[in-house]
Design an enzyme around this catalytic site. Structure first.
Site, PDB file in Angstrom:
ATOM      1  N   ASP A  43      10.084  -8.964   2.584  1.00  0.00           N
ATOM      2  CA  ASP A  43      10.301  -7.679   1.907  1.00  0.00           C
ATOM      3  C   ASP A  43      10.695  -6.620   2.930  1.00  0.00           C
ATOM      4  OD1 ASP A  43      10.002  -5.745  -0.409  1.00  0.00           O
ATOM      5  OD2 ASP A  43       8.656  -4.852   1.066  1.00  0.00           O
ATOM      6  N   TYR A  48      13.802   1.129   5.992  1.00  0.00           N
ATOM      7  CA  TYR A  48      12.988   0.654   7.118  1.00  0.00           C
ATOM      8  C   TYR A  48      13.805   0.519   8.406  1.00  0.00           C
ATOM      9  CZ  TYR A  48       9.590  -0.767   3.487  1.00  0.00           C
ATOM     10  OH  TYR A  48       8.723  -0.802   2.422  1.00  0.00           O
ATOM     11  N   LYS A  73      15.374  -2.742  -0.710  1.00  0.00           N
ATOM     12  CA  LYS A  73      15.241  -1.577  -1.594  1.00  0.00           C
ATOM     13  C   LYS A  73      16.316  -0.550  -1.297  1.00  0.00           C
ATOM     14  CE  LYS A  73      10.276  -2.186  -0.848  1.00  0.00           C
ATOM     15  NZ  LYS A  73      10.246  -2.671   0.545  1.00  0.00           N
ATOM     16  N   HIS A 106      13.552   2.144  -4.566  1.00  0.00           N
ATOM     17  CA  HIS A 106      12.364   2.354  -3.724  1.00  0.00           C
ATOM     18  C   HIS A 106      11.364   3.341  -4.341  1.00  0.00           C
ATOM     19  CE1 HIS A 106      11.289   1.938   0.805  1.00  0.00           C
ATOM     20  NE2 HIS A 106      10.191   2.191   0.125  1.00  0.00           N
TER      21      HIS A 106
HETATM   22  N1  LIG Z   1       7.577   0.315  -1.781  1.00  0.00           N
HETATM   23  C1  LIG Z   1       6.929   1.117  -0.972  1.00  0.00           C
HETATM   24  O1  LIG Z   1       6.930   2.345  -1.138  1.00  0.00           O
HETATM   25  C2  LIG Z   1       6.142   0.524   0.159  1.00  0.00           C
HETATM   26  C3  LIG Z   1       5.252   1.322   0.896  1.00  0.00           C
HETATM   27  C4  LIG Z   1       4.525   0.722   1.921  1.00  0.00           C
HETATM   28  C5  LIG Z   1       4.692  -0.635   2.192  1.00  0.00           C
HETATM   29  N2  LIG Z   1       5.589  -1.380   1.480  1.00  0.00           N
HETATM   30  C6  LIG Z   1       5.797  -2.827   1.729  1.00  0.00           C
HETATM   31  O2  LIG Z   1       4.532  -3.488   1.710  1.00  0.00           O
HETATM   32  C7  LIG Z   1       4.310  -4.124   2.962  1.00  0.00           C
HETATM   33  C8  LIG Z   1       2.840  -4.164   3.289  1.00  0.00           C
HETATM   34  O3  LIG Z   1       2.267  -2.859   3.246  1.00  0.00           O
HETATM   35  P1  LIG Z   1       1.763  -2.091   4.539  1.00  0.00           P
HETATM   36  O4  LIG Z   1       2.585  -2.492   5.686  1.00  0.00           O
HETATM   37  O5  LIG Z   1       1.708  -0.638   4.188  1.00  0.00           O
HETATM   38  O6  LIG Z   1       0.233  -2.525   4.683  1.00  0.00           O
HETATM   39  P2  LIG Z   1      -0.595  -3.881   4.799  1.00  0.00           P
HETATM   40  O7  LIG Z   1       0.271  -5.059   4.798  1.00  0.00           O
HETATM   41  O8  LIG Z   1      -1.681  -3.779   3.798  1.00  0.00           O
HETATM   42  O9  LIG Z   1      -1.286  -3.694   6.216  1.00  0.00           O
HETATM   43  C9  LIG Z   1      -0.541  -3.754   7.392  1.00  0.00           C
HETATM   44  C10 LIG Z   1      -1.452  -3.296   8.532  1.00  0.00           C
HETATM   45  O10 LIG Z   1      -2.520  -4.203   8.683  1.00  0.00           O
HETATM   46  C11 LIG Z   1      -2.486  -4.822   9.979  1.00  0.00           C
HETATM   47  N3  LIG Z   1      -2.797  -6.232   9.730  1.00  0.00           N
HETATM   48  C12 LIG Z   1      -1.978  -7.202   9.291  1.00  0.00           C
HETATM   49  N4  LIG Z   1      -2.620  -8.351   9.113  1.00  0.00           N
HETATM   50  C13 LIG Z   1      -3.903  -8.120   9.441  1.00  0.00           C
HETATM   51  C14 LIG Z   1      -5.066  -8.925   9.454  1.00  0.00           C
HETATM   52  N5  LIG Z   1      -5.014 -10.206   9.080  1.00  0.00           N
HETATM   53  N6  LIG Z   1      -6.235  -8.352   9.849  1.00  0.00           N
HETATM   54  C15 LIG Z   1      -6.278  -7.049  10.215  1.00  0.00           C
HETATM   55  N7  LIG Z   1      -5.217  -6.225  10.212  1.00  0.00           N
HETATM   56  C16 LIG Z   1      -4.033  -6.761   9.819  1.00  0.00           C
HETATM   57  C17 LIG Z   1      -1.091  -4.576  10.490  1.00  0.00           C
HETATM   58  O11 LIG Z   1      -1.079  -4.433  11.894  1.00  0.00           O
HETATM   59  P3  LIG Z   1      -0.232  -5.415  12.878  1.00  0.00           P
HETATM   60  O12 LIG Z   1       1.209  -5.353  12.480  1.00  0.00           O
HETATM   61  O13 LIG Z   1      -0.510  -4.794  14.221  1.00  0.00           O
HETATM   62  O14 LIG Z   1      -0.847  -6.769  12.705  1.00  0.00           O
HETATM   63  C18 LIG Z   1      -0.755  -3.223   9.849  1.00  0.00           C
HETATM   64  O15 LIG Z   1      -1.333  -2.160  10.601  1.00  0.00           O
HETATM   65  C19 LIG Z   1       5.158  -3.291   3.930  1.00  0.00           C
HETATM   66  O16 LIG Z   1       5.375  -3.907   5.170  1.00  0.00           O
HETATM   67  C20 LIG Z   1       6.402  -3.094   3.103  1.00  0.00           C
HETATM   68  O17 LIG Z   1       7.187  -4.265   3.108  1.00  0.00           O
HETATM   69  C21 LIG Z   1       6.307  -0.815   0.466  1.00  0.00           C
END
Ligand SMILES: NC(=O)c1ccc[n+]([C@@H]2O[C@H](COP(=O)([O-])OP(=O)(O)OC[C@H]3O[C@@H](n4cnc5c(N)ncnc54)[C@H](OP(=O)(O)O)[C@@H]3O)[C@@H](O)[C@H]2O)c1
Length: 294
Positions: A43, A48, A73, A106
């Site tokens: 994704d 990004y 997106k 998005h």
């Molecule tokens: N549509 C939207 O508006 C929107 C908004 C936000 C996100 N997204 C999408 O959703 C995806 C995921 O959301 P997100 O990136 O906000 O948050 P997330 O996946 O819930 O959390 C990512 C965070 O957690 C850490 N992490 C990853 N695996 C871990 C584990 N097993 N244990 C502990 N910490 C861990 C990562 O750090 P490290 O990288 O240092 O491991 C990063 O700081 C995004 O990458 C994006 O593709 C979409």
């Protein structure tokens, strides 16, 4: 890999790698590691700034293109019919892909909803032309979805939303379920709850005692418990990490099952506090920025 069937019959891997805030120079390694570890769903987003690197990792991988589900997106600055068609061209050129598996809007642009509708009609055109396999939205609230469904033909396949135990958006999830729209969780392990911008209530859901207790009971990590919580409720989850060991940890979630009581205990963590931008307040003036040409 468990798959979910979208409302047009397309199969989507239930768990994918997110690359929000993954710097371009770390994206290739993260996507390469993910594909190597069994991920088949990535994704990304025009906003990004790392579609080039996602595309490169996919091209260099031994995994055939048709086995990889690529989701991206369109950013709000590219809303409008012609602008969104061009937005697809930019993303496809950066990814160097002929088709995109899932293309979503998005955000809604509530103050200029006509542009949002025109952008979605462009997605419908891309779908009809076979340039994308499925279309959808992100951060659309019930009111936005109602207006969109009234004005367009193709029901979105997916609504990508902030969903973690501290913020579950149950009214939107129920609306999506009732209309055949698959809920896809962003921040599925609660990343937004510990990002610096979260504000005074910043507190990682991964450290919540209810989560760590369940993790200990299963010999799994808190992140794995939260991913199960999403998957067992029929949602798609797209955890982000740049670290190979965590990318591996986050896909290792198909060998245990949370009990109904454990799911309910996680449901009970709702705070009502949104971490991401308030969808109704997203405007071009505050959030618009040009998406570069390929
Ligand atoms: N549509 C939207 O508006 C929107 C908004 C936000 C996100 N997204 C999408 O959703 C995806 C995921 O959301 P997100 O990136 O906000 O948050 P997330 O996946 O819930 O959390 C990512 C965070 O957690 C850490 N992490 C990853 N695996 C871990 C584990 N097993 N244990 C502990 N910490 C861990 C990562 O750090 P490290 O990288 O240092 O491991 C990063 O700081 C995004 O990458 C994006 O593709 C979409």
């Amino acid at each position: 890999m468990q798959t979910l069937t979208l409302n047009n019959g397309v199969e989507m891997p239930a768990l994918g790698l997110g690359v929000f805030q993954t710097p371009p120079d770390e994206t290739r390694a993260a996507v390469t590691a993910a594909l190597d570890l069994g991920y088949r769903h990535i994704d990304t987003a025009a906003a990004y700034g790392n579609e080039h690197e996602v595309g490169r990792a996919i091209r260099e991988s031994a995994v055939p293109r048709e086995e990889i589900f690529v989701e991206t997106k369109i950013w709000i600055s590219d809303y409008g019919y012609d602008e969104t068609l061009h937005g697809f061209d930019k993303s496809a050129a950066k990814l160097r892909l002929e088709h995109i598996d899932l293309l979503i809007l998005h955000q809604a642009l509530p103050s200029e909803f006509d542009r949002t509708i025109a952008a979605y009609r462009a997605l419908e055109k891309l779908l009809a032309d076979g340039k994308v396999r499925a279309i959808g939205v992100s951060n659309f609230m019930v009111d936005h979805l109602t207006k969109l469904l009234d004005a367009t033909t193709v029901v979105p396949a997916v609504n990508q939303l902030e969903i973690h135990p501290y913020f579950q958006q149950r009214a939107v999830l129920d609306f999506d379920d009732a209309h055949g729209i698959l809920n896809q969780a962003w921040s599925p392990i609660g990343g937004i709850t510990f990002y610096p911008g979260y504000g005074e209530h910043r507190r990682s859901v991964l450290e919540d005692p209810a989560v760590t207790r369940i993790a200990e009971a299963h010999g799994k990590s808190p992140a794995q418990v939260l991913l199960r919580w999403g998957l067992q409720q029929g949602r798609s989850v797209i955890p982000k990490s740049t670290k190979r060991h965590r990318i591996a940890e986050n896909i290792d979630v198909f060998d245990f099952e949370l009990t109904a009581g454990e799911l309910a205990a996680l449901d009970a963590l709702e705070t009502g506090r949104r971490g991401g931008p308030e969808p109704e307040a997203v405007t071009l003036a505050d959030f618009g920025r040009a998406i570069p040409e390929a």
